[in-house]
Design a protein around this motif. Structure first.
Motif, PDB file in Angstrom:
ATOM      1  N   SER A  64      26.627  45.335   3.629  1.00 37.29           N
ATOM      2  CA  SER A  64      26.391  46.432   4.567  1.00 37.29           C
ATOM      3  C   SER A  64      26.170  45.886   5.971  1.00 37.29           C
ATOM      4  N   LEU A  65      27.001  46.286   6.908  1.00 36.80           N
ATOM      5  CA  LEU A  65      26.828  45.832   8.289  1.00 36.80           C
ATOM      6  C   LEU A  65      25.512  46.338   8.869  1.00 36.80           C
ATOM      7  N   GLY A  66      25.107  47.544   8.483  1.00 34.50           N
ATOM      8  CA  GLY A  66      23.820  48.072   8.941  1.00 34.50           C
ATOM      9  C   GLY A  66      22.665  47.246   8.433  1.00 34.50           C
ATOM     10  N   ASP A  67      22.707  46.847   7.175  1.00 32.49           N
ATOM     11  CA  ASP A  67      21.662  45.997   6.616  1.00 32.49           C
ATOM     12  C   ASP A  67      21.610  44.646   7.332  1.00 32.49           C
ATOM     13  N   ILE A  68      22.777  44.102   7.665  1.00 27.31           N
ATOM     14  CA  ILE A  68      22.809  42.820   8.372  1.00 27.31           C
ATOM     15  C   ILE A  68      22.137  42.952   9.734  1.00 27.31           C
ATOM     16  N   ARG A  69      22.405  44.041  10.420  1.00 20.67           N
ATOM     17  CA  ARG A  69      21.752  44.249  11.724  1.00 20.67           C
ATOM     18  C   ARG A  69      20.234  44.348  11.560  1.00 20.67           C
ATOM     19  N   GLN A  70      19.786  45.042  10.521  1.00 19.49           N
ATOM     20  CA  GLN A  70      18.345  45.146  10.269  1.00 19.49           C
ATOM     21  C   GLN A  70      17.747  43.779   9.931  1.00 19.49           C
ATOM     22  N   LEU A  71      18.487  42.966   9.169  1.00 19.07           N
ATOM     23  CA  LEU A  71      18.025  41.614   8.853  1.00 19.07           C
ATOM     24  C   LEU A  71      17.838  40.803  10.119  1.00 19.07           C
ATOM     25  N   VAL A  72      18.804  40.883  11.009  1.00 21.84           N
ATOM     26  CA  VAL A  72      18.708  40.131  12.266  1.00 21.84           C
ATOM     27  C   VAL A  72      17.534  40.633  13.104  1.00 21.84           C
ATOM     28  N   ASP A  73      17.294  41.925  13.098  1.00 25.55           N
ATOM     29  CA  ASP A  73      16.129  42.465  13.806  1.00 25.55           C
ATOM     30  C   ASP A  73      14.832  41.891  13.231  1.00 25.55           C
ATOM     31  N   GLN A  74      14.754  41.804  11.894  1.00 20.47           N
ATOM     32  CA  GLN A  74      13.578  41.196  11.242  1.00 20.47           C
ATOM     33  C   GLN A  74      13.365  39.773  11.740  1.00 20.47           C
ATOM     34  N   ILE A  75      14.445  39.014  11.757  1.00 20.23           N
ATOM     35  CA  ILE A  75      14.349  37.599  12.119  1.00 20.23           C
ATOM     36  C   ILE A  75      13.994  37.439  13.590  1.00 20.23           C
ATOM     37  N   ARG A  76      14.635  38.222  14.451  1.00 17.59           N
ATOM     38  CA  ARG A  76      14.364  38.124  15.890  1.00 17.59           C
ATOM     39  C   ARG A  76      12.928  38.496  16.232  1.00 17.59           C
ATOM     40  N   SER A  77      12.355  39.441  15.495  1.00 16.53           N
ATOM     41  CA  SER A  77      10.990  39.879  15.801  1.00 16.53           C
ATOM     42  C   SER A  77       9.953  38.817  15.446  1.00 16.53           C
ATOM     43  N   ARG A  78      10.343  37.839  14.621  1.00 15.23           N
ATOM     44  CA  ARG A  78       9.368  36.855  14.133  1.00 15.23           C
ATOM     45  C   ARG A  78       9.671  35.425  14.549  1.00 15.23           C
ATOM     46  N   ASN A  79      10.807  35.226  15.236  1.00 15.60           N
ATOM     47  CA  ASN A  79      11.209  33.861  15.597  1.00 15.60           C
ATOM     48  C   ASN A  79      11.842  33.838  16.984  1.00 15.60           C
ATOM     49  N   LYS A  80      11.532  32.798  17.732  1.00 17.84           N
ATOM     50  CA  LYS A  80      12.084  32.636  19.072  1.00 17.84           C
ATOM     51  C   LYS A  80      13.359  31.808  19.069  1.00 17.84           C
ATOM     52  N   ARG A  81      13.626  31.120  17.978  1.00 12.07           N
ATOM     53  CA  ARG A  81      14.840  30.311  17.881  1.00 12.07           C
ATOM     54  C   ARG A  81      15.207  30.159  16.403  1.00 12.07           C
ATOM     55  N   LEU A  82      16.393  29.656  16.173  1.00 11.02           N
ATOM     56  CA  LEU A  82      16.853  29.323  14.824  1.00 11.02           C
ATOM     57  C   LEU A  82      17.648  28.033  14.939  1.00 11.02           C
ATOM     58  N   ASP A  83      17.294  27.046  14.125  1.00  7.83           N
ATOM     59  CA  ASP A  83      17.963  25.747  14.204  1.00  7.83           C
ATOM     60  C   ASP A  83      19.154  25.639  13.251  1.00  7.83           C
ATOM     61  N   VAL A  84      19.021  26.250  12.078  1.00  2.00           N
ATOM     62  CA  VAL A  84      20.072  26.132  11.064  1.00  2.00           C
ATOM     63  C   VAL A  84      20.282  27.485  10.393  1.00  2.00           C
ATOM     64  N   LEU A  85      21.533  27.912  10.340  1.00  6.29           N
ATOM     65  CA  LEU A  85      21.915  29.095   9.578  1.00  6.29           C
ATOM     66  C   LEU A  85      22.804  28.633   8.431  1.00  6.29           C
ATOM     67  N   ILE A  86      22.342  28.832   7.203  1.00  6.88           N
ATOM     68  CA  ILE A  86      23.131  28.455   6.032  1.00  6.88           C
ATOM     69  C   ILE A  86      23.631  29.724   5.364  1.00  6.88           C
ATOM     70  N   ASN A  87      24.911  30.005   5.581  1.00 12.34           N
ATOM     71  CA  ASN A  87      25.560  31.176   4.989  1.00 12.34           C
ATOM     72  C   ASN A  87      25.966  30.823   3.558  1.00 12.34           C
ATOM     73  N   ASN A  88      25.020  30.974   2.655  1.00 16.49           N
ATOM     74  CA  ASN A  88      25.214  30.557   1.274  1.00 16.49           C
ATOM     75  C   ASN A  88      25.592  31.709   0.341  1.00 16.49           C
ATOM     76  N   ALA A  89      25.140  32.917   0.630  1.00 17.77           N
ATOM     77  CA  ALA A  89      25.338  34.046  -0.282  1.00 17.77           C
ATOM     78  C   ALA A  89      26.818  34.289  -0.548  1.00 17.77           C
TER      79      ALA A  89
END
Length: 288
Positions: A64-89
């Motif tokens: 779901s593209l909507g769910d992905i956007r919500q996931l990114v909102d979750q992550i952005r609200s709790r983190n100022k940066r991201l060093d590694v994104l592992i697209n494993n799913a």
């Protein structure tokens, strides 16, 4: 300061093994699963091995593209940066199934979701000194000679293994085209990984009983990897100081290797890039 890694599909199999290892190394790990219950269960499992691990549970249905956007909102609200994104799913389905946006589900989860997540998280990755995007692909991409651009959903010729192979060819084509288009070294390095045939449950979800039995037999064959062995290359690429300058390669057993011939078709890669951007409604390197 601890590095921060997001691992998708981290509730079991390769993803859980990857998250466990990174947590043990002192990474702050964002543990993604399809549901909150699965994400929280995975966090508890990791804490049993690493009681002081810094973990965040995150959940989304990656079809779901909507769910992905919500996931990114979750992550952005709790983190100022991201060093590694592992697209494993990843998934593969015996029967044709369309998402709410009308995309074939295997293609949506295995190809569109990594691209969309990588795009939406570029601002956080851009804040890292050495950002990295890892995409778990597969040698299964050799099973198709090219993308079915006239019918990406395979509506008229669907087969679960064909859809899976097409999605994995998409991973490799995208990785190579990403590197050709990468604006500069400040944008994340990208790596596509072949984990090997791993003893996971991927062939049991969303499949017919016959395909489920076939997968159970296949994963018990000698030479198959454990989830930890299947995760080793992703972990190496996430943590090694030696690979930042080796972006845009295809990896197996912690070393670059050649992918199959169809993945080197530049015209095919350019078309896929454009089709993917259109399906997602994005311009990939636009940081917004």
């Amino acid at each position: 300061m601890s590095k921060i890694a997001l691992v998708t599909g981290a509730s079991s199999g390769i993803g859980l093994a990857t998250a466990q290892d990174l947590a043990a190394r002192g990474y702050k790990v964002i543990v993604h699963a399809r549901s909150a219950d699965k994400a929280n269960t995975a966090v508890r499992t990791i804490l049993q091995r690493s009681p002081t691990a810094d973990l965040q549970a995150a959940f989304a249905d990656l079809s779901s593209l909507g769910d992905i956007r919500q996931l990114v909102d979750q992550i952005r609200s709790r983190n100022k940066r991201l060093d590694v994104l592992i697209n494993n799913a990843g998934v593969w389905n015996s029967k044709l199934e369309l998402t709410a946006e009308g995309h074939e589900k295997t293609f949506a989860v295995n190809h569109l979701a990594p691209v969309y997540l990588s795009h939406l998280l570029l601002p956080l990755l851009h804040a890292s000194a050495e950002p990295r995007i890892i995409i778990v692909g597969s040698d299964s991409h050799k099973q198709v000679k090219g993308m079915a651009f006239d019918d990406v959903n395979l509506t008229n010729n669907y087969h679960g293994l064909r859809s899976y192979a097409q999605s994995k060819l998409g991973n490799v084509l995208f990785g190579y085209e990403y590197e050709r288009r990468r604006p500069d070294e400040h944008f994340p390095a990208v790596y596509v990984v072949q984990p090997g045939l791993v003893q996971t449950d991927i062939g049991l979800k969303g499949n017919t009983w016959l395909h489920g039995i076939a997968w159970k037999v296949r994963r018990r064959m000698s030479g198959n990897k454990s989830p930890a062995e299947g995760a080793a290359t992703s972990i190496y690429l996430a943590t090694s100081p030696d690979v930042q300058g080796q972006s845009g390669l295809y990896w197996d057993d912690s070393a670059p290797k050649k992918s199959y011939s169809s993945s080197y078709d530049r015209d095919e890669a350019q078309i896929l890039w454009s089709v993917t951007e259109e399906m997602l409604g994005i311009e990939f390197f636009d940081l917004g």
